[in-house]
Design a protein around this motif. Structure first.
Motif, PDB file in Angstrom:
ATOM      1  N   ALA A  90       3.794  -3.626   4.036  1.00 40.32           N
ATOM      2  CA  ALA A  90       4.522  -3.874   2.783  1.00 40.32           C
ATOM      3  C   ALA A  90       3.619  -3.737   1.569  1.00 40.32           C
ATOM      4  O   ALA A  90       4.105  -3.504   0.451  1.00 40.32           O
ATOM      5  CB  ALA A  90       5.162  -5.261   2.808  1.00 40.32           C
ATOM      6  N   ASN A  91       2.314  -3.866   1.757  1.00 36.60           N
ATOM      7  CA  ASN A  91       1.376  -3.811   0.640  1.00 36.60           C
ATOM      8  C   ASN A  91       0.640  -2.476   0.552  1.00 36.60           C
ATOM      9  O   ASN A  91      -0.382  -2.357  -0.120  1.00 36.60           O
ATOM     10  CB  ASN A  91       0.378  -4.966   0.737  1.00 36.60           C
ATOM     11  CG  ASN A  91       1.027  -6.305   0.458  1.00 36.60           C
ATOM     12  OD1 ASN A  91       2.038  -6.370  -0.231  1.00 36.60           O
ATOM     13  ND2 ASN A  91       0.467  -7.369   1.005  1.00 36.60           N
ATOM     14  N   ILE A  92       1.153  -1.492   1.253  1.00 31.22           N
ATOM     15  CA  ILE A  92       0.649  -0.114   1.148  1.00 31.22           C
ATOM     16  C   ILE A  92       1.822   0.758   0.712  1.00 31.22           C
ATOM     17  O   ILE A  92       2.797   0.925   1.445  1.00 31.22           O
ATOM     18  CB  ILE A  92       0.080   0.380   2.492  1.00 31.22           C
ATOM     19  CG1 ILE A  92      -1.092  -0.511   2.937  1.00 31.22           C
ATOM     20  CG2 ILE A  92      -0.366   1.836   2.387  1.00 31.22           C
ATOM     21  CD1 ILE A  92      -1.597  -0.220   4.338  1.00 31.22           C
ATOM     22  N   ILE A  93       1.754   1.260  -0.519  1.00 33.05           N
ATOM     23  CA  ILE A  93       2.864   2.011  -1.104  1.00 33.05           C
ATOM     24  C   ILE A  93       2.547   3.503  -1.122  1.00 33.05           C
ATOM     25  O   ILE A  93       1.466   3.915  -1.562  1.00 33.05           O
ATOM     26  CB  ILE A  93       3.146   1.558  -2.555  1.00 33.05           C
ATOM     27  CG1 ILE A  93       3.403   0.045  -2.609  1.00 33.05           C
ATOM     28  CG2 ILE A  93       4.324   2.335  -3.147  1.00 33.05           C
ATOM     29  CD1 ILE A  93       4.642  -0.399  -1.901  1.00 33.05           C
ATOM     30  N   CYS A  94       3.475   4.298  -0.637  1.00 33.54           N
ATOM     31  CA  CYS A  94       3.361   5.754  -0.756  1.00 33.54           C
ATOM     32  C   CYS A  94       3.938   6.133  -2.118  1.00 33.54           C
ATOM     33  O   CYS A  94       5.154   6.112  -2.322  1.00 33.54           O
ATOM     34  CB  CYS A  94       4.112   6.446   0.374  1.00 33.54           C
ATOM     35  SG  CYS A  94       3.953   8.254   0.336  1.00 33.54           S
TER      36      CYS A  94
END
Length: 686
Positions: free
Chosen positions: A143-147
């Motif tokens: 959830a804390n890695i955004i593409c």
């Protein structure tokens, strides 16, 4: 709700999350129409005014660091602003349009190997930068890695720094290693969490299924069993991930660069890109160790590579080991490089640096000398040899090397800093201050130079100027615990006890294991008569380090001052067990025995202190007191005379006069018990 403005200008557009510990909003800045941000609201775990004051400072300190970090790399979420409203803390963050990794990790739809390797490499490269700032993410999960929508790059968001500081909570335990749960956070705690993310991606496990991994552990080793026979994966990749998620953090990868190195061996990742990240890391590290690394790193990227591919590969392996903290391995590889090419000045230079880190300063100096012989125009080699000479106590030789480095590159701040340290050791205070000031002029954000100049100014009794230097360090880096500590020492010299208490408390808030800060704060509490607070500080030190002798001695002095002589004796006895030659402990224990009327034990302790150090004036004086009580007039006079002579030599005029007074009383045959005795025991504070 939408009509309410947070901090007077953030209009709430949407509530993204509503939890007990706080809320997360999507907002618009009314002063910048169309601009969207994320605002996180955090509830304090405490409503105590003193605790809130400390939290407020910590909050500002952490926020300032994250602000710098966000500016450093565009794949790290920017922190825009922060503010407080009553007992609630708010952070305003960059809004990243895009999809979280949770949308890509779908049940029973695992990602491909190359996708996971790419994911790991991209996030690890970000962790190299993050960790170099002394920051640990704390909450790495899908959830804390955004593409990011605009360029499809991965962006690291939602650092958990504030959660643990403000709300005192740890969430999403399925991604959290055991040491983090226990409050013993490590840099490689982030590596563990990223390893779990990789496993989830390779297995096709959404967030709600990750907890199943905790039940799939080897009963003997406790390690996660995640790679079943149905998963056809590269064995080297499995090995890398297994090492990332080892239960014991000491058996895990220690640095993100180590993981990257092993991933690069699996694939043909572009090495030029990796070198840029390593160079970035070198550029952001500061201080003595940082500037040594910087010097070597900068030189490496400018000079031609070793002639053969074999040498280049071997040298690069040494660099990787060095960057990962494996200095022994780096030395072994560099030995081979030098054997292949005895004229390789770069290899000597790097090996000397590795020896320096291992504490072998003689060999570090020898390697730097060889590098200078092969390339007399290399300023970095002189600089590094200067540090080796300093560690060997050869300050004049160190100063000569720093001076040569300055001649070769007069715009480099680091040799001035090094020369300032060496000059201060030789009591060339004016020259040292001049060097620190020059380093600051060349590098205005050089906090170590301000700190050392401040320490030197305090020693020279330039206290206001010293405080100005410590203030500057804190302004540049509010998380610098040493600056608060040294400012506290200076405040105490100025008899500003409460200001000193505040600074020591701030230092401890930033570094909860700052033993010296606890020690000095305990002393101030003791002087103020705050018995419980002082005792708690000394006890905390001994919980951190049960063998820290000074804590026993200071706690003993504290017990003594409150009339607890038995407690004082217990503490001094513990100190003596740890160090049978500790004069302060014997002297102070003798005082406690004397107060309890045990003259024999007191006499033995003072005599033992004298046997260890025949120039210990206080022990002679105190034994003179005992001998006076025992009616041993000649012995008492002899002890007081010896004490008087030593006190005079040491410039302790008041104590000298006390000894002379006792001699006169004894010579006049009145021989009453001495009414004055120099205060015993408090160790010198830096």
């Amino acid at each position: 709700m939408n009509s309410h403005l947070l901090d007077g200008h953030y209009r709430i557009l949407k509530v993204l999350n509503d939890e007990e510990k706080g809320k997360t909003y999507l907002v618009e800045d009314v002063n910048l129409p169309g601009s969207q941000f994320i605002v996180k609201q955090l509830h304090s775990a405490s409503s105590n005014p003193q605790a809130l004051t400390i939290l407020r400072r910590l909050f500002a300190s952490k926020a300032a660091t994250l602000e710098k970090l966000g500016r450093e790399h565009d794949q790290i979420q920017k922190l825009i602003a922060y503010f407080q409203d009553n007992e609630k803390f708010y952070i305003v963050q960059e809004f990243i349009p895009g999809d979280p990794l949770t949308d890509k990790i779908i049940q029973d739809q695992p990602l491909k190997e190359d996708e996971v390797i790419s994911l790991l490499s991209e996030i690890l490269n970000l962790l190299v930068i993050v960790h170099s700032y002394g920051v640990i993410h704390r909450d790495i999960r899908p959830a804390n890695i955004i593409c990011r929508e605009s360029d499809k790059k991965l962006v690291l968001v939602n650092f958990g720094t504030f959660n643990e500081v403000i709300t005192n909570s740890v969430d999403h335990l399925e991604y959290i290693p055991i040491e983090q749960v226990n409050g013993n956070l490590k840099y490689n705690s982030d590596i563990y969490a990223l390893g779990i993310v990789a496993i989830a991606a390779l297995r096709g496990l959404p967030a709600k299924e990750i907890s199943t991994l905790q039940s799939q552990k080897n009963k003997l080793t406790g390690e996660i069993i995640w790679c079943n026979k149905n998963l056809k994966l590269n064995r080297k990749l499995v090995k890398v991930i297994n090492r990332m998620v080892r239960f014991d953090y000491r058996k895990r990868y220690q640095y993100a660069t180590e993981v990257l190195d092993d991933l690069n061996k699996i694939t043909n990742v572009d090495r030029d890109q990796q070198k840029q990240y390593q160079k970035k890391l070198l550029l952001v590290l500061m201080g003595v160790a940082g500037c040594i690394t910087l010097g070597f790193g900068a030189w490496f990227w400018k000079l031609p590579k070793p002639v053969s591919d074999a040498q280049q590969k071997l040298y690069q392996e040494a660099v990787n080991k060095y960057d990962a903290g494996n200095y022994e391995g780096a030395v072994e590889d560099l030995n081979q490089v030098i054997e292949l090419d005895p004229q390789n000045a770069l290899a000597y230079n790097r090996r000397g640096d590795a020896y320096y880190r291992l504490g072998d300063y003689e060999q570090a100096q020898a390697d730097s000398s060889q590098a200078i012989l092969l390339n007399p125009q290399d300023a970095n080699a002189y600089f590094d040899r200067g540090f080796a000479f300093s560690e060997l106590g050869k300050y004049k030789e160190a100063i000569a090397d720093y001076t040569q480095a300055i001649k070769l590159n007069s715009q480099d701040a680091y040799p001035y800093y090094g020369r300032g340290l060496a000059r201060s050791q030789l009591k060339d205070n004016k020259g040292a201050i001049g060097d620190f000031s020059k380093a600051i002029a060349l590098k205005p954000q050089y906090t170590e130079a301000y700190l050392q100049r401040g320490i030197l100014r305090r020693r020279l009794r330039l206290r206001e100027e010293a405080i100005q230097d410590f203030d500057k360090v804190i302004k540049i880096n509010p998380s610098d615990a040493k600056a608060y500590y040294h400012r506290g020492l200076t405040q105490l010299i100025n008899k500003q006890k409460y200001a000193a208490l505040k600074d020591y408390t701030d230092a401890i808030s930033i570094n909860p294991k700052y033993i010296e800060a606890y020690l000095n704060r305990g002393d101030v509490y003791s002087d103020l008569g705050d018995n419980l607070e002082a005792t708690e500080d000394y006890n905390t030190i001994l919980q951190i380090d049960p063998k820290f002798i000074a804590a026993y001695i200071h706690r003993g002095i504290h017990h003594f001052s409150f009339g607890d002589y038995k407690g004082a004796i217990e503490d001094y006895t513990a100190a003596v067990k740890l160090d049978p030659n500790n004069i302060v402990a014997y002297n102070n224990r003798g005082n406690a025995y004397l107060e309890l009327g045990n003259k024999k034990a007191a006499n033995q302790d003072y005599s033992r202190a004298i046997a260890i150090n025949p120039n210990n004036a206080l022990a002679y004086y105190n034994r003179g007191v005992i001998r006076t009580k025992q009616k041993n007039k000649q012995g008492a006079i002899a002890d007081f005379k010896k004490a008087a002579k030593l006190f005079q030599q040491q410039g302790e005029q008041d104590s000298y006069q006390d000894a002379q007074r006792e001699i006169e009383i004894l010579k006049n045959k009145s021989a009453p018990a001495p009414t004055t005795r120099p205060k015993s025991g408090k160790i010198e504070k830096n």
